[in-house]
Each structure stands twice: as structure tokens, then as C-alpha cells.
Design an enzyme around this catalytic site. Structure first.
Site, short mmCIF file in Angstrom:
data_model
loop_
_atom_site.label_atom_id
_atom_site.label_comp_id
_atom_site.label_asym_id
_atom_site.label_seq_id
_atom_site.Cartn_x
_atom_site.Cartn_y
_atom_site.Cartn_z
CG ASP A 9 0.70 -39.77 64.44
OD1 ASP A 9 1.48 -39.09 65.13
OD2 ASP A 9 0.75 -41.02 64.37
CE LYS A 54 5.80 -36.07 68.55
NZ LYS A 54 4.90 -37.17 68.16
CD GLU A 60 1.83 -38.60 69.85
OE1 GLU A 60 2.38 -39.51 70.50
OE2 GLU A 60 2.48 -37.72 69.24
CG ASP A 89 2.33 -44.75 70.45
OD1 ASP A 89 3.08 -45.34 69.66
OD2 ASP A 89 1.83 -43.63 70.19
#
Ligand code: ADP
Ligand code: MG
Length: 575
Positions: A26, A87, A192, A223
Site C-alpha cells: 500500500d 503521491k 485500494e 477510507d
């Protein structure tokens, strides 16, 4: 509109033997996590500091490079050379609005590199150096690979890496490139939320009563991480282990750091009031702010388990200590407006999918910030309590699921992980530019499953027009100026006619690998032209660049090993 064919992608072929186990990674905005599945169970791998999560952070100094915890720990002393949240940059253009906004907030420097690519500028080993986001991510991936190798006692080559649902082709490809630079063979990129659903074994669950038309479970994945909120609705099963993303919503700038910021603002106000210092001066004191933020983050975590937490920072400003406390209800009041946004995103996701909340069978809490009690209670109120699942550590669920998928793909997995199949969606709309005012005409709407195919009919805009230019764009803007140009071609040979008379069919065809073919055909003459847009027709890194960066990464690691050997007083034997 042509029917969307329902088909499944085949799990990858077995990896060659002797490569060590395949891991699941992850690669998060704030934290990353690596896990492995062996002996029939999944394990999260601890790093060299004994931590299960590794900050996605890289720092450069005059003599060294730090990744993870070590990088984060020195951030206050070296803010301009401590790189994080990369990211948010990967696979994007420098001129992207979101990139420009993020740059304003970061203490490190980002400039426009070649072809409008962002480049991160740092001082390292006495020189000014530039790195592309792929290289920084590769440093984090290398750290995770090394942690896995130390833990497993063998080389690790293969990995499944997760990405958010909304990642574009370019962002996925850049993530693959980061893997290659880190010396990893990325067997597959998975979403994800799909990984989280696998971690919960929802593919093994019996068909839910009152389930959706297809007979599967409807799963909402909430999330809430360090800087982003991703809400996704998946349909899972039944029988065959199939995951389909129905819709995705969220906020790319809503997460743990925002709650920390609200606390920072609150304590600065309190500090200014108590000690009569000038607010502007405290706000300009970057090191003080950083130390206060760290103290706030720690207090925030405590408040998830305790009704009250202390916040102490020695000599915050002008030699004055900050010594105070905050209650959970104060924290909830400070962040009320942000928590409301979280529930709004859930409602939007359901609306986008045209789904009632009663149709949701399971709600998975994922991401470190989903540990916040108020976030959980608001979701309890929105759904029914019994639907919430939080038995897997929220910040580890994604890596955990990726590890299960990695085991399945490498063929080393047990029979029960072999059938995990994921169906992808195209998260962004695809279309062409029409008229002469940059209007985006959508051919494939966002959140469409792939593979998919759709045909739309167009005509000419001017009288006696003999050719049309087909410009293919990706994005949600009503104007193509806000979207990304993927490619273009011309269809010529149209017989002269008044505007609106010619009939031109434009077909968008996306295969299971996400490769897009666009065809244009003049129905009356049979004249055709087309373009193929693969993941590679983009402004990302080319093969040579990836290879060069990968070699640089290897040579850096070698130099580092040599240096540590010298420091430990051993003799260095050169190859
Ligand atoms: P990412 O955004 O990289 O996916 P995570 O899912 O690990 O990262 O989330 C990190 C965020 O979770 C951080 O902002 C951290 O402060 C927050 N967090 C972790 N544990 C807790 C907790 N017990 N209570 C509140 N927030 C937490
Ligand atoms: Mg995450």
C-alpha cells in the site's frame, strides 16, 4: 449505446520459482505498508524501526539520504529537503491546477521539468539535485522491499501495488515505473478499496439477503487517511470472486493533516491570547509550527482512545513553553465542518451509483483517520451500526488485501486465493472535442467498467466541411481545456454537404488492459480512420529513463553499503 460486455480478467501467470514470496504494498500519501501472505495467513511486515507503517517521506542531507521514520524525524530541522506527499505529484503535469495548489503548501521546492513534468529540487551531497516523483516513490518502495527482504530472509522481486480508484492511466503507469526503479516486478496494480474488501474476505461471504440485482454484496469502503478521503462502492461476488467498482467519490484534500491543522490554529490562538505574542510571528516560525503540528497529531491519536489529551511543546516561541490540553469534544467541535464533509462524500458516492443506503450490505472502515470516534459515530448514524466493519487494522487493510492478491497471482497462494478476480472501472470520462468552442463530448462516462465499447454519432459544424479532427480527451471538465489530451487524428474525404448532413460514427473501445482504440467512420462513404491509445502514449518516463533511474538507485544502494562497511571498520572488497 452499445452493451457493456461482462468479462473477467485472468489472474496473472505464476511467477518464476526462486524469486521469494510476492508481497502486497500500500503506497500511501502519508504512510506505506507492506504485507505478505504465507503459511495460509497474511502478515504485516515491520520495518527496521519495528513499525508496521512507514512514512512515505524521503529526506536529503549533505551526506545522507533518509527514508521513512528517519526522514520524518528530522523534518523539523530540514524542511526544505524533506519530501512527502509525492503521491499527489506522481503521473501529473506541473501545470495541473492541483499540483500548483499543493506546491503552495509544501516546504520543499517543485519546478517544471521536461515536458511539463514536476521535478523536486533538493540539496543533496553538496549539490542541487532534481528528482522526478517516480524516483521519490521508488525510494519508499525500495525501503519497503528491503524491510520485506530482512523480514523474510530472501530476495523479494514481485509485488502487487495499490492505487486509488481515481488514478488516471498516467498515474498508474508512473506507479509501475516507480516499482521498476525500485527493482520490483509489479505484477498488478489494484484498487485500494478492492484490496480492503479482499482483506475482509468479503469475496468468501455468503450472498447477502436483500442484496443487489446481480446477487452480490454491496460494499462501501470509507477510507480516511492522512490527506485524502476516498469513498468507493463495490459489488462483490457472489460465487466467483469478483469485485466491481460501482462508484467513487471523496476529497483529495481531506484527511488527518486537516484535523491536525485545525488543532494547530486553535492552540496558536490560545497561545497568542495567553502570552500576548504577535500571531503573525508565530505563524512565520516554520520550525515552531512543525513541532506544534507533531504534538497535535500525537494528541489527536490519543483522543481516539481517551477523553482528554495533553499538548506540550518546549519553547514554542520567544522561549515560552506551550503547555495545554484538549478534550475529545473540543476536538470534535473544531473539526465538525470537516466531519460533515466526510458523510457528504458517502451520500454523493451512493447518489452517483443511483443506490439507496439500505442497499449497502457492509461498510468497511479503512485509513488511520477512520479510528476517530466521531467519524465512526457519524457513519453509524448514517448507516445502521451493524453494517460497520473494523476488525482489520484500518491502516493495514489495503496492504493486507494486496498481499492476498499477490499470493494468488504468484501461484504460491493456496487454492482459496486463486480465484480472486478484479474488474476495473475507468474512473475518468473519455470523449472528444466538438464544435469550435472546446466543448467536451463524453463518449465513455466516468466509472464505466472495462472492457467497454461505445459508439456516438457526430456530424459537421461547417458547410462543405471535408474533414474532421478527432481529439481524444480524458477528464471531467465541460471544456476540453480543463482535460487531458490523449491523442488526435483526422478523418478526411467527407463529401461536400451542408453542415449537419454527414454522419460520422465515433467508437471508443477499451480492452481489459485499459488500452483505448478510437475509430471514426463516415457512414455514407465507409471512409475510416483510427488511433490506439495505450498506457504509453503519455508524457511519462520512457523505458530508457526508467532503466537509468533504476541503475542509479542500485548504485546509490551499493555506495551506501560500501560506506557503511567503511564506517564499521571492515575491509571493503571491490568486485
Ligand atoms: P494514507 O493517507 O497514507 O493512506 P493512513 O491511512 O495510514 O495513511 O492514515 C494516516 C492518518 O491517520 C494520519 O493523519 C494519522 O494521524 C491518522 N491516524 C492514525 N491513527 C490514528 C488514531 N488512532 N486516531 C486518529 N487518527 C489517526
Ligand atoms: Mg491509504
Amino acid at each position: 449505446m452499445a452493451a457493456t460486455s461482462k468479462s473477467k480478467t485472468k489472474p496473472g501467470t505464476a511467477a518464476a520459482g526462486g524469486r521469494g514470496p510476492a508481497v502486497g504494498i500500500d503506497l500511501g500519501t502519508t504512510y506505506s505498508c507492506v504485507a505478505v501472505r504465507r503459511h495460509n495467513r497474511s502478515e504485516v511486515i515491520t520495518n527496521d524501526q519495528g513499525n508496521r507503517l512507514t512514512p512515505s517521506c524521503v529526506a536529503f542531507t549533505a551526506v545522507d539520504r533518509f527514508v521513512g521514520d528517519a526522514a520524518e524525524n528530522q523534518a523539523a530541522l530540514n524542511p526544505s529537503n524533506t519530501v512527502f506527499e509525492v503521491k499527489r505529484l506522481i503521473g501529473r503535469r506541473f501545470s495541473d491546477e492541483s499540483v500548483q495548489e499543493d506546491i503552495k503548501l509544501w516546504p520543499f521546492k517543485v519546478v517544471a521539468g521536461r515536458d511539463d513534468r514536476p521535478a523536486i529540487v533538493v540539496q543533496h551531497e553538496g549539490k542541487v539535485r532534481q528528482f522526478v516523483p517516480e524516483e521519490i516513490s521508488a525510494m519508499v518502495l525500495t525501503k519497503l522491499r528491503e524491510a520485506a527482504e530482512a523480514y523474510l530472509g530472501e530476495a523479494v522481486k514481485d509485488a502487487v501495488v495499490t492505487v486509488p480508484v481515481y488514478f488516471s492511466n498516467a498515474q498508474r503507469q508512473a506507479t509501475l515505473d516507480a516499482g521498476a526503479i525500485a527493482g520490483l516486478n509489479v505484477m498488478r496494480i489494484i484498487h485500494e478499496p478492492s484490496a480492503a474488501a479482499i482483506a475482509y474476505g468479503l469475496d468468501k461471504m455468503p450472498k447477502a439477503s436483500g442484496s443487489n440485482a446481480a446477487g452480490g454484496r454491496m460494499v462501501l469502503i470509507f477510507d480516511l487517511g492522512g490527506g485524502t478521503l476516498d469513498v468507493s462502492l463495490l459489488s462483490v461476488g457472489p460465487g466467483v470472486d469478483t469485485f466491481e467498482v460501482k462508484a467513487a467519490a471523496g476529497d483529495t484534500h481531506l484527511g488527518g493533516a486537516d484535523f491536525d491543522n485545525e488543532m494547530v490554529k486553535h492552540f496558536i490562538k490560545e497561545f497568542v491570547r495567553k502570552h500576548g505574542v504577535v500571531e503573525g510571528e508565530v505563524m512565520r516560525n516554520q520550525k515552531a509550527l512543525r513541532r506544534l503540528r507533531t504534538a497535535c497529531e500525537r494528541a489527536k491519536r490519543m483522543l481516539s482512545f481517551m477523553p482528554q489529551a495533553g499538548v506540550e511543546v518546549d519553547s514554542l516561541h520567544d522561549g515560552i513553553d506551550l503547555c495545554t490540553k484538549i478534550s475529545r469534544s473540543q476536538f470534535e467541535e473544531l473539526n465538525k465542518h470537516l466531519f460533515v464533509k466526510c458523510v457528504d462524500a458517502v451520500a454523493k458516492c451512493l447518489r452517483d451509483a443511483g443506490m439507496d443506503k439500505d442497499a449497502v450490505n457492509d461498510v468497511l472502515l479503512v485509513g488511520g483517520s477512520s479510528r476517530i470516534p466521531r467519524v465512526q459515530s457519524m457513519l453509524h448514524e448514517f448507516f445502521q451500526e451493524k453494517k460497520l466493519r473494523q476488525s482489520v487494522n484500518p491502516d493495514e487493510a489495503v496492504a493486507y488485501g494486496a498481499a492476498i492478491q499477490a499470493a494468488a497471482l504468484s501461484g504460491g497462494g493456496e487454492a482459496d486465493t486463486k480465484n480472486v478476480v478484479l474488474r476495473d472501472i475507468k474512473p475518468l470520462s473519455l470523449g472528444i472535442e466538438v464544435r469550435d468552442d472546446f466543448t467536451m463530448s463524453v463518449v465513455i462516462p466516468r466509472n464505466t467498467f472495462i472492457p467497454t465499447k461505445n459508439v456516438q454519432r457526430y456530424t459537421t459544424f461547417h458547410d462543405n466541411q471535408t474533414k474532421v479532427s478527432i481529439k481524444v480527451f480524458e477528464g471531467e471538465g465541460a471544456s476540453t481545456m480543463d482535460n487531458t489530451l490523449l491523442g488526435n487524428f483526422v478523418l478526411a474525404g467527407i463529401p461536400r454537404a451542408p453542415r449537419g448532413v454527414p454522419r460520422i460514427d465515433v467508437t471508443f473501445d477499451i480492452d481489459t488492459n485499459g488500452v483505448l482504440n478510437v475509430y471514426a467512420e463516415d457512414i455514407d462513404t465507409g471512409e475510416k480512420n483510427s488511433i490506439t491509445i495505450t498506457n504509453h502514449s503519455r508524457d511519462g518516463l520512457n523505458k530508457e529513463e526508467v532503466e537509468r533511474m533504476s541503475q542509479e538507485a542500485r548504485s546509490y544502494n551499493k555506495r551506501k553499503r560500501v560506506r557503511s562497511l567503511i564506517t564499521s571498520g571492515n575491509m571493503v572488497i571491490l568486485e
